[in-house]
Each structure stands twice: as C-alpha cells, then as structure tokens.
Design an enzyme around this catalytic site. Structure first.
Site, PDB file in Angstrom:
ATOM      1  N   GLU A 163      16.456  -8.770  28.445  1.00 44.57           N
ATOM      2  CA  GLU A 163      15.143  -9.428  28.471  1.00 44.57           C
ATOM      3  C   GLU A 163      14.844 -10.056  27.108  1.00 44.57           C
ATOM      4  O   GLU A 163      13.800  -9.789  26.489  1.00 44.57           O
ATOM      5  CB  GLU A 163      14.049  -8.439  28.899  1.00 44.57           C
ATOM      6  CG  GLU A 163      14.285  -7.934  30.310  1.00 44.57           C
ATOM      7  CD  GLU A 163      13.107  -7.182  30.942  1.00 44.57           C
ATOM      8  OE1 GLU A 163      12.100  -6.955  30.276  1.00 44.57           O
ATOM      9  OE2 GLU A 163      13.222  -6.855  32.143  1.00 44.57           O
ATOM     10  N   GLU A 187      18.193  -5.196  37.043  1.00 41.74           N
ATOM     11  CA  GLU A 187      16.998  -4.337  37.089  1.00 41.74           C
ATOM     12  C   GLU A 187      16.212  -4.724  38.321  1.00 41.74           C
ATOM     13  O   GLU A 187      15.720  -5.853  38.417  1.00 41.74           O
ATOM     14  CB  GLU A 187      16.137  -4.485  35.832  1.00 41.74           C
ATOM     15  CG  GLU A 187      16.721  -3.771  34.628  1.00 41.74           C
ATOM     16  CD  GLU A 187      15.795  -3.713  33.417  1.00 41.74           C
ATOM     17  OE1 GLU A 187      14.565  -3.644  33.606  1.00 41.74           O
ATOM     18  OE2 GLU A 187      16.321  -3.741  32.289  1.00 41.74           O
TER      19      GLU A 187
HETATM   20  O1  AHR Z   1      13.310  -0.292  33.380  1.00 41.20           O
HETATM   21  C1  AHR Z   1      12.264  -0.233  32.468  1.00 41.20           C
HETATM   22  C2  AHR Z   1      12.176  -1.473  31.586  1.00 41.20           C
HETATM   23  O2  AHR Z   1      11.860  -2.582  32.366  1.00 41.20           O
HETATM   24  C3  AHR Z   1      13.433  -1.892  30.887  1.00 41.20           C
HETATM   25  O3  AHR Z   1      13.632  -1.199  29.701  1.00 41.20           O
HETATM   26  C4  AHR Z   1      13.173  -3.338  30.603  1.00 41.20           C
HETATM   27  O4  AHR Z   1      14.344  -4.095  30.520  1.00 41.20           O
HETATM   28  C5  AHR Z   1      12.285  -3.774  31.741  1.00 41.20           C
HETATM   29  O5  AHR Z   1      11.200  -4.479  31.307  1.00 41.20           O
END
Ligand code: AHR
Length: 545
Positions: free
Chosen positions: A215, A349
């Site tokens: 991110e 994610e």
């Molecule tokens: O999964 C939790 C968080 O969500 C991670 O650290 C981040 O990459 C995302 O914003």
C-alpha cells in the site's frame, strides 16, 4: 439426500400417523413435518448445467493464500507461543494451529505485513539476541522480534506452505531488502549465507514470491504512482534471489504494489505501472500486480461481526460482490498493456473488516467470524476462480486472530471459524481446471437490496474428478438444484455442506461445533441428480460417474 417435495407431499405424514399409537409419536411426527416444511417447504428449483467437456484455465492454488502480519495476536499467541510455553508446540510454534492449517493446505503465507512490513527491519528478528522494538501501526505495543525470519520459515515448513515475503520499501532501503534475500537464499559461500547457517539453517531457503512494498499509496509511504514506479524499478533489479534451485525453474515472482480501490487515483496507479511495464527494459521486471479490497461499508462506522440480522447480512454480501467489478476494472487496464496475461493480478488483501470486538484493543483488529463470512468467502473465491487466467494469487486477511480469520485462539484454546471450513471444503479446487457452469441465479431480495440468489463454480482436479460448489445466498429459502452434466453421466454427488441456524451463528471456544460442515449426497434418479441445499449454505460435492 433427496426429497422430492413436488410429488404427493401430504402422503408422507399420514402414512406415518397410521402406524403411530402414542401421543408422543404423533407429536414427534408433527415436529418432523414442521422441520421438513420449514426447511424445504419453500425450496426453489434451479437447473444447473456443468459443461465437463469445456475445460478452462487452471485455478491456481495460490488464490487460497493466507496473510500473517505482526498485528495483535496474529503472530504472537496465534502462531508463536515460544518453546517454553505450556501450550504444546514445536520449536515455539503451536501444534494445534499447525495441524489445523495443514488440513486446509495453505499454499502461501504473506508476511510480515501489511503496514508492518514497511517498518520492518529483518536484522532485528535473527540471531540469539533480538531487539525489542515497537509496533506503531498496530496498537503501539512491544514487538519482541522473537518471531523472525527463521521462525517464519520453520512455521511454513511445519504447515507445508511457501513464503510470500513483503520487503520494506517505505522506511527501508534497497540494500536492506537485497541483503535479506541474500541472507535467505545465497548458499554458504557468502558472509550472509554463512550467517544464516550459523543461525541454524545451512540450506538456502526457497522464496517463491516477493512483494515489493505494501500500500505504498497510503501506509507504505504515501507515494505517487510515479515515485513508487521508480522504487519498483530499483527493488526489482537489486533484490535478487540466489537460491540455485530457483534460477531456471521456480523463479521468484515479484509482485508490485497495485490499487486499493476503483477510484480514479487507483485506475491511474494501475495504468502507470502497467504502461511502464509494457515498455520495460531488460534491467527491471515484475510478474504480479497486487490489489487490496476489504468488504467495509463505512470505515468510520464499521459493521459488527456479532449479533446482527438479515439487513446487515444482505448489506455486507452486496458490498462484497463489488470485488467482481473492481477486478474487472483493473483487469481491463492490464489487458490493454498485457493482453497475454503475463502479469498476475494478486488480490493479496481481501476479506471482511468489521468493528473490533467490544473490550478488545482496537489496534488488534479482533472480530468474530460467522456464517455470513462463510458465504462471503465462497462468493469471493468464486469471483477469483472465474477469472483464473488473470487472478492467480490471493491472500485473505488474515490467517489467525485478525480480521476474517481462519482460526481464533485464546491462550491454550483454539476454535476454527466458518471461513476456515469454507477453505477446507475448497481444497479440491486448488490447481484444478475450471469447468464452466450455467444456471439462472434467480434473486434474493431483502428490503431494497437484491442479490443473485445462487452462485456456483466447477472444476476438474488432477485425478480427473469433477467438483461443484454451490452457494445458496438466500438465508430463508432452501434450494433444489437439478444438476446436469454435459460430457459425462453423473451417477451421484458426495460432499459437504456448511450452514447454520442464523446468519450470525458463530463458533466459540465454549461451543466450537455450532457451524461445521456436514455430509451431503445425492443419487441420480431417471438420469437426474437433485441436490437439496439449505438456506445460507456453501456446498461442495464431487460428481461420481
Ligand atoms: O490487514 C490489515 C491492514 O490493512 C494491512 O496492514 C494493510 O496493508 C491494510 O491497510
């Protein structure tokens, strides 16, 4: 299991009543009738055709990947209890968790973050003396670094999985990341290789997947797409994998930070990276582009993971289905620059993000996991499977004790979540060949929300067995599936189905067996295979010919 509710439905109770002499028996019969009609009385019939003669892309096992971040109890307590713990463990890694994860055949684990990765300095997590640091992203708690590189690789070895390492682009340097990879993968001739051997592992580790940052448009350093691109070029060139076994085959795949939504800033991000890749020179490259997408309706006022009703069930499922259009939006940009689909879209994610459970540290992202999450997981996996030619990896967030977890632990106790069981039921789809399925999904309506009522995918595994998954989204109505197969004669279907009394049914440490799969089967009659699916259920069956 076959109930043909369309023929003489009232005969069955009267036949039984004739033979019942006691009131108790009559009452029992009435209860059975009630249960029967409540469950199947309002069943709808849907025809589903599996075209077994038209195989598609391989459903990469990596779409069933997991994510373990140094966050809350995700690593400490969830995986690592230390060798001196009373909780049964192997070299500090809890045995109950290892055994549970082995059963779902975790193909890869993304580690150490997340946001944590862009502040992680690997040297603090090796050797006899570990640095004690802080975890500013997640609750500001102490990070003892007792679980580091070797412990993670040992954990992978114990569960039979592979490493997807995220290197620190945000606060680290290309040199630091390059040295981590050399430490992991070089043979013993280099100083770093020797150091790894001194620390207990003489053989080079295999690192198949490398995430370059996380991110980077947000917690990973708030970079513009152009700035990140310049970093990507540097890291992709210098962070090398030296493992002799990974030079020809099994080369390490480098995954660039990709979008985190569908807004213009994210479509521009995908466009910038993909356009640059199309024109890339010999000196840099990548093999995957990441996509992050959580199911959240309002980040300021997140839904609860417990004690909710049908409205929240329908709202969350509607939201989760946006994954489909989001992937398609970015896949279309990728197609423009990469029509041969060389670059994988890596949804590293995904999952439901609810409000923290009351009384827990809000930085630990602890939530419960209900039958709603089982349905949500199946819908997302099916979205990935239908796009198997582009979506070749995905990582649910997160594996243990964080967000949409597979496993929850509390000291020595462990409970498996409904999402865990979905991943277990889908094991036969790992590396199977996608087989097209046609059906009229119908609709499920609640208030002003209308959703497709049914979802389904099919695949043929390496042994030639045909598998079908069917999700009945409707939380109130059972479903009769007339399953037809083209290209083979189906004789029976055998498998498992996961449902629960309520949309918010959960497994707890006290009652771990509230939401668990049960057996389901059907035999073909007059050339027809009929499956009866309960409301809000996920079902996976093997078709026997
Ligand atoms: O999964 C939790 C968080 O969500 C991670 O650290 C981040 O990459 C995302 O914003």
């Amino acid at each position: 299991m076959r109930f043909n509710i369309n023929r003489k439905p009232l005969l069955f109770p009267f036949l039984l009543l004739k033979d019942s002499y006691s009131m108790g028996k009559i009452l029992f019969v009435l209860v059975v009738i009630c249960i029967f009609f409540v469950t199947f009385g309002s069943a709808q019939r849907i025809e589903l055709t599996v075209n077994a003669s038209k195989p598609g892309a391989t459903i990469n096992r990596n779409i069933f990947g997991q994510f373990a971040e140094h966050l809350g109890y995700g690593v400490y307590e969830g995986i690592w209890v230390g060798p001196n713990s009373k909780i049964p463990n192997t070299r500090g890694i809890r045995n109950d968790v290892v055994n549970a994860l082995k059963a779902i055949k975790v193909p890869n684990v993304r580690y150490p973050g997340g946001c944590f990765a862009d502040e992680y300095h690997w040297r603090k997590g090796i050797g006899a003396k570990r640095a004690v640091t802080l975890n500013p992203n997640w609750g500001g708690v102490i990070e003892p670094n007792t679980f580091g590189t070797h412990e993670f690789m040992d954990f992978l070895d114990q569960i039979g999985s592979e490493a997807f390492l995220s290197v620190n682009v945000g606060s680290g340097t290309p040199q630091e990341a390059a040295e981590w990879l050399e430490y992991l993968t070089a043979d013993e001739k280099t100083d770093l290789g020797k150091e790894r051997a001194i620390n207990g592992h003489s053989a080079a580790y295999k690192i198949p997947y490398l995430g370059i940052g996380n991110e980077s448009w947000d917690c990973g350093g708030n970079m513009s797409a152009e700035y990140y691109l310049s970093q990507l070029k540097i890291y992709s060139r210098f962070v090398r994998n030296y493992n002799p076994a990974q030079q020809q085959n099994d080369r390490m795949l480098r995954i660039a930070v990709g979008p985190g939504g569908g807004e213009p800033r994210f479509t521009e991000w995908t466009d910038t990276i993909m356009k640059a890749w199309q024109n890339h020179t010999w000196s840099w490259d990548m093999e995957g582009l990441s996509l992050h997408n959580y199911t959240v309706i309002n980040w300021e006022k997140k839904h609860s993971s417990i004690n909710f009703g049908e409205t929240e069930y329908a709202q969350i499922l509607k939201k989760t289905l946006e994954m489909e259009s989001l992937i398609d939006k970015h896949a279309a940009i990728m197609d423009k620059y990469d029509p041969q689909k060389k670059i994988a879209l890596v949804v590293d994610e995904w999952g439901a993000w609810y409000a923290p459970l009351p009384g827990t540290n809000s930085g630990f992202l602890i939530q419960q996991n209900s039958q709603r999450d089982a349905i949500l997981a199946a819908l997302n996996i099916n979205i990935f499977a239908r796009r198997a030619d582009r979506v070749r990896m995905a990582n649910i967030a997160q594996m243990i004790n964080v967000l949409q977890a597979m496993i929850l632990t509390d000291k020595e106790k462990m409970v498996l979540t409904p999402t865990y069981y979905v991943f277990k039921m889908y094991v036969p789809f790992q590396d199977a060949t996608f087989v097209p399925v046609t059906f009229d999904a119908g609709t499920y309506t609640h208030g002003d929300i209308t959703l497709p009522r049914v979802d389904a995918v099919a695949a043929r595994d390496k042994n030639g067995k045909l598998w079908v998954e069917i999700t009945n989204v409707d939380p109130n109505k059972a479903l009769e599936i007339d399953l037809k197969t083209v290209g083979m004669t189906a004789k029976s279907a055998v498998g498992e189905t996961l449902t629960a009394p309520k949309v918010d049914s959960i497994n707890t440490f006290e009652k771990p067996g509230s939401v668990v799969p049960k057996a389901i089967s059907a035999k073909a009659q007059n050339g027809k295979l009929t499956l009866n699916l309960e409301p809000k259920s996920v079902t996976v069956v093997a078709i026997e010919q």
